[in-house]
Design a protein around this motif. Structure first.
Motif, PDB file in Angstrom:
ATOM      1  N   UNK A  30       0.861  -1.177   0.000  1.00  0.00           N
ATOM      2  CA  UNK A  30       0.000   0.000   0.000  1.00  0.00           C
ATOM      3  C   UNK A  30       0.901   1.232   0.000  1.00  0.00           C
ATOM      4  N   UNK A  31       0.540   2.205  -0.824  1.00  0.00           N
ATOM      5  CA  UNK A  31       1.265   3.471  -0.852  1.00  0.00           C
ATOM      6  C   UNK A  31       0.373   4.543  -0.253  1.00  0.00           C
ATOM      7  N   UNK A  32       0.927   5.288   0.712  1.00  0.00           N
ATOM      8  CA  UNK A  32       0.181   6.356   1.385  1.00  0.00           C
ATOM      9  C   UNK A  32       0.875   7.687   1.127  1.00  0.00           C
ATOM     10  N   UNK A  33       0.091   8.662   0.665  1.00  0.00           N
ATOM     11  CA  UNK A  33       0.627   9.980   0.320  1.00  0.00           C
ATOM     12  C   UNK A  33       0.166  11.015   1.339  1.00  0.00           C
ATOM     13  N   UNK A  34       1.089  11.884   1.763  1.00  0.00           N
ATOM     14  CA  UNK A  34       0.737  12.986   2.676  1.00  0.00           C
ATOM     15  C   UNK A  34       1.617  14.188   2.358  1.00  0.00           C
ATOM     16  N   UNK A  35       0.990  15.286   1.967  1.00  0.00           N
ATOM     17  CA  UNK A  35       1.732  16.531   1.775  1.00  0.00           C
ATOM     18  C   UNK A  35       1.574  17.447   2.981  1.00  0.00           C
ATOM     19  N   UNK A  36       0.514  17.235   3.769  1.00  0.00           N
ATOM     20  CA  UNK A  36       0.287  18.012   4.985  1.00  0.00           C
ATOM     21  C   UNK A  36       0.899  17.284   6.182  1.00  0.00           C
ATOM     22  N   UNK A  37       1.333  18.051   7.162  1.00  0.00           N
ATOM     23  CA  UNK A  37       2.037  17.485   8.317  1.00  0.00           C
ATOM     24  C   UNK A  37       1.162  16.483   9.071  1.00  0.00           C
ATOM     25  N   UNK A  38       1.747  15.330   9.386  1.00  0.00           N
ATOM     26  CA  UNK A  38       1.063  14.268  10.102  1.00  0.00           C
ATOM     27  C   UNK A  38       1.743  14.022  11.447  1.00  0.00           C
ATOM     28  N   UNK A  39       0.983  13.542  12.454  1.00  0.00           N
ATOM     29  CA  UNK A  39       1.613  13.191  13.738  1.00  0.00           C
ATOM     30  C   UNK A  39       2.367  11.874  13.625  1.00  0.00           C
ATOM     31  N   UNK A  40       3.400  11.732  14.433  1.00  0.00           N
ATOM     32  CA  UNK A  40       4.170  10.491  14.422  1.00  0.00           C
ATOM     33  C   UNK A  40       3.344   9.332  14.967  1.00  0.00           C
ATOM     34  N   UNK A  41       2.453   9.632  15.919  1.00  0.00           N
ATOM     35  CA  UNK A  41       1.605   8.601  16.517  1.00  0.00           C
ATOM     36  C   UNK A  41       0.168   8.873  16.101  1.00  0.00           C
ATOM     37  N   UNK A  42      -0.429   7.941  15.392  1.00  0.00           N
ATOM     38  CA  UNK A  42      -1.828   8.064  14.990  1.00  0.00           C
ATOM     39  C   UNK A  42      -2.432   6.670  14.916  1.00  0.00           C
ATOM     40  N   UNK A  43      -3.765   6.562  14.927  1.00  0.00           N
ATOM     41  CA  UNK A  43      -4.422   5.246  15.009  1.00  0.00           C
ATOM     42  C   UNK A  43      -4.018   4.282  13.904  1.00  0.00           C
ATOM     43  N   UNK A  44      -3.674   4.796  12.718  1.00  0.00           N
ATOM     44  CA  UNK A  44      -3.356   3.915  11.599  1.00  0.00           C
ATOM     45  C   UNK A  44      -2.242   2.940  11.948  1.00  0.00           C
ATOM     46  N   UNK A  82       4.866  13.248   6.275  1.00  0.00           N
ATOM     47  CA  UNK A  82       5.066  12.193   7.279  1.00  0.00           C
ATOM     48  C   UNK A  82       6.142  12.586   8.292  1.00  0.00           C
ATOM     49  N   UNK A  83       5.849  12.314   9.545  1.00  0.00           N
ATOM     50  CA  UNK A  83       6.780  12.639  10.625  1.00  0.00           C
ATOM     51  C   UNK A  83       7.912  11.615  10.681  1.00  0.00           C
ATOM     52  N   UNK A 100       2.764  -7.500   4.187  1.00  0.00           N
ATOM     53  CA  UNK A 100       2.317  -6.235   3.609  1.00  0.00           C
ATOM     54  C   UNK A 100       3.424  -5.203   3.739  1.00  0.00           C
ATOM     55  N   UNK A 101       3.763  -4.571   2.615  1.00  0.00           N
ATOM     56  CA  UNK A 101       4.715  -3.466   2.653  1.00  0.00           C
ATOM     57  C   UNK A 101       3.936  -2.164   2.618  1.00  0.00           C
ATOM     58  N   UNK A 102       4.137  -1.315   3.613  1.00  0.00           N
ATOM     59  CA  UNK A 102       3.510   0.006   3.676  1.00  0.00           C
ATOM     60  C   UNK A 102       4.552   1.020   3.218  1.00  0.00           C
ATOM     61  N   UNK A 103       4.302   1.639   2.079  1.00  0.00           N
ATOM     62  CA  UNK A 103       5.226   2.618   1.503  1.00  0.00           C
ATOM     63  C   UNK A 103       4.639   4.001   1.719  1.00  0.00           C
ATOM     64  N   UNK A 104       5.383   4.886   2.370  1.00  0.00           N
ATOM     65  CA  UNK A 104       4.880   6.233   2.627  1.00  0.00           C
ATOM     66  C   UNK A 104       5.711   7.248   1.837  1.00  0.00           C
ATOM     67  N   UNK A 105       5.011   8.212   1.237  1.00  0.00           N
ATOM     68  CA  UNK A 105       5.678   9.244   0.461  1.00  0.00           C
ATOM     69  C   UNK A 105       5.031  10.591   0.682  1.00  0.00           C
ATOM     70  N   UNK A 106       5.787  11.648   0.387  1.00  0.00           N
ATOM     71  CA  UNK A 106       5.290  12.998   0.598  1.00  0.00           C
ATOM     72  C   UNK A 106       5.952  13.646   1.790  1.00  0.00           C
TER      73      UNK A 106
END
Length: 348
Positions: free
Chosen positions: A279-293, A313-314, A304-310
């Motif tokens: 799964x690829x997750x995109x975030x251009x706006x600031x995200x918290x390091x700790x969140x329910x996800x 991400x903290x 499952x490989x979780x790929x984060x871009x943008x």
């Protein structure tokens, strides 16, 4: 022959306009050329030159005492650059808007770049060039043309430019070199109040259509377990996801596009139902390091490989112990490589 500029200019007292010559450190008379000379010198048909002058405003700026129009050296450089742009497939009005917006230095620089890359004559009709990867239209010219078409609210030209870029570049290069810079430029102009929101929306919507056309064109090549593409729960920008979907399709990789603003619980539910390999997750706006996800990924019981871009991400994100692997990517190419070589997926 005495020349008079169509616009006010310095005069030497004999009715002849002048300009400064930086190399000589002196003021010298301006020289003008008739359309026939320009046609022969540049290899452009005289009717074409007259059409560009009449329809697009790219023409001679001097007049003789008998009211005959003449091209200056700068006028000829503008015409030469417009010829190269139109030969590369840029619509005439967009090419004209670009060259008229440039100063003399910018035009000279652009002509030098185009000459060095040999990107002009190869694109003329009948040149025999069949390999689109061998053709390299200058990206800066394309960005300026896209911005000009957006400013003019010209959907036909925008679509033609997008298609031209996608024909001659793979999606990754198109996004990095042309589309992303053009979108940033349009967004900057909108924030500065120099461009309406309608222009920004038109630019984005038409690009979205062209990127999805790439996915449709490659549908028969797509196979295997899909990867999921989604934005964070408050993320509104989804064009990067669409570009990634198109490039994955071009590589034959199946994807499940969930789009922007996917709530964490909805994302985890979709993952459990589709059981993707990545799964690829995109975030251009600031995200918290700790969140329910990150906590909810504990429900995943398959590799499952979780790929984060943008940039949103903290640092210091951790996922629960188990089969989930977290990968952070810094650019488009890295995202494509991660998603085409994920565990259990394709390796290209």
């Amino acid at each position: 022959m005495t020349l008079m500029n169509a616009h006010p200019a310095a005069s030497n007292g004999a009715g002849q306009p002048e300009h400064d010559d930086p190399e000589l450190g002196t003021t010298v008379p301006e020289i003008g050329w008739p359309v026939g000379v320009v046609s022969e010198r540049l290899g452009i048909a005289a009717p074409t030159l007259r059409s560009w002058d009449r329809r697009h405003g790219v023409g001679p700026s001097l007049r003789t005492s008998g009211n005959h129009r003449r091209y200056t050296e700068l006028d000829m450089r503008r015409v030469e650059l417009m010829s190269r742009l139109t030969a590369q497939g840029v619509p005439a009005q967009s090419a004209a808007d670009s060259v008229l917006a440039m100063d003399a230095r910018s035009i000279a620089d652009r002509l030098t770049v185009n000459s060095a890359t040999g990107a002009d004559d190869e694109l003329l009709p009948g040149s025999g060039r069949q390999d689109p990867e061998a053709i390299d239209v200058d990206a800066a010219d394309l960005v300026e043309s896209i911005v000009a078409a957006a400013r003019a609210l010209d959907p036909r030209t925008l679509s033609l430019l997008y298609r031209q870029v996608l024909r001659r570049r793979d999606v990754g290069r198109a996004w990095i070199e042309v589309f992303a810079p053009a979108l940033r430029r349009v967004g900057d102009l909108w924030r500065e109040g120099r461009l309406g929101v309608s222009a920004e929306h038109l630019t984005s919507e038409l690009l979205q259509s062209e990127l999805r056309a790439v996915v449709r064109a490659n549908r028969l090549r797509i196979a295997g377990r899909p990867v999921v593409l989604a934005g964070a729960d408050d993320e509104q920008h989804h064009l990067p996801l669409l570009a990634l979907e198109a490039e994955l399709a071009r590589n034959g990789v199946a994807s499940l596009f969930l789009g922007p603003r996917v709530p964490s619980e909805a994302l985890v539910s979709a993952l459990r139902e589709s059981r993707p390999r990545a799964v690829f997750l995109w975030a251009s706006l600031a995200r918290p390091a700790v969140e329910p996800l990150w906590r909810d990924l504990g429900a995943v019981d398959w590799d499952l490989e979780v790929v984060i871009g943008g940039p949103g991400w903290a640092e210091g994100i951790t996922v629960p112990d188990g089969p989930v692997v977290l990968t952070r990517v810094e650019d488009f190419g890295s995202a494509v490589r991660a998603l085409t070589s994920s565990p259990g997926g394709l390796t290209r």
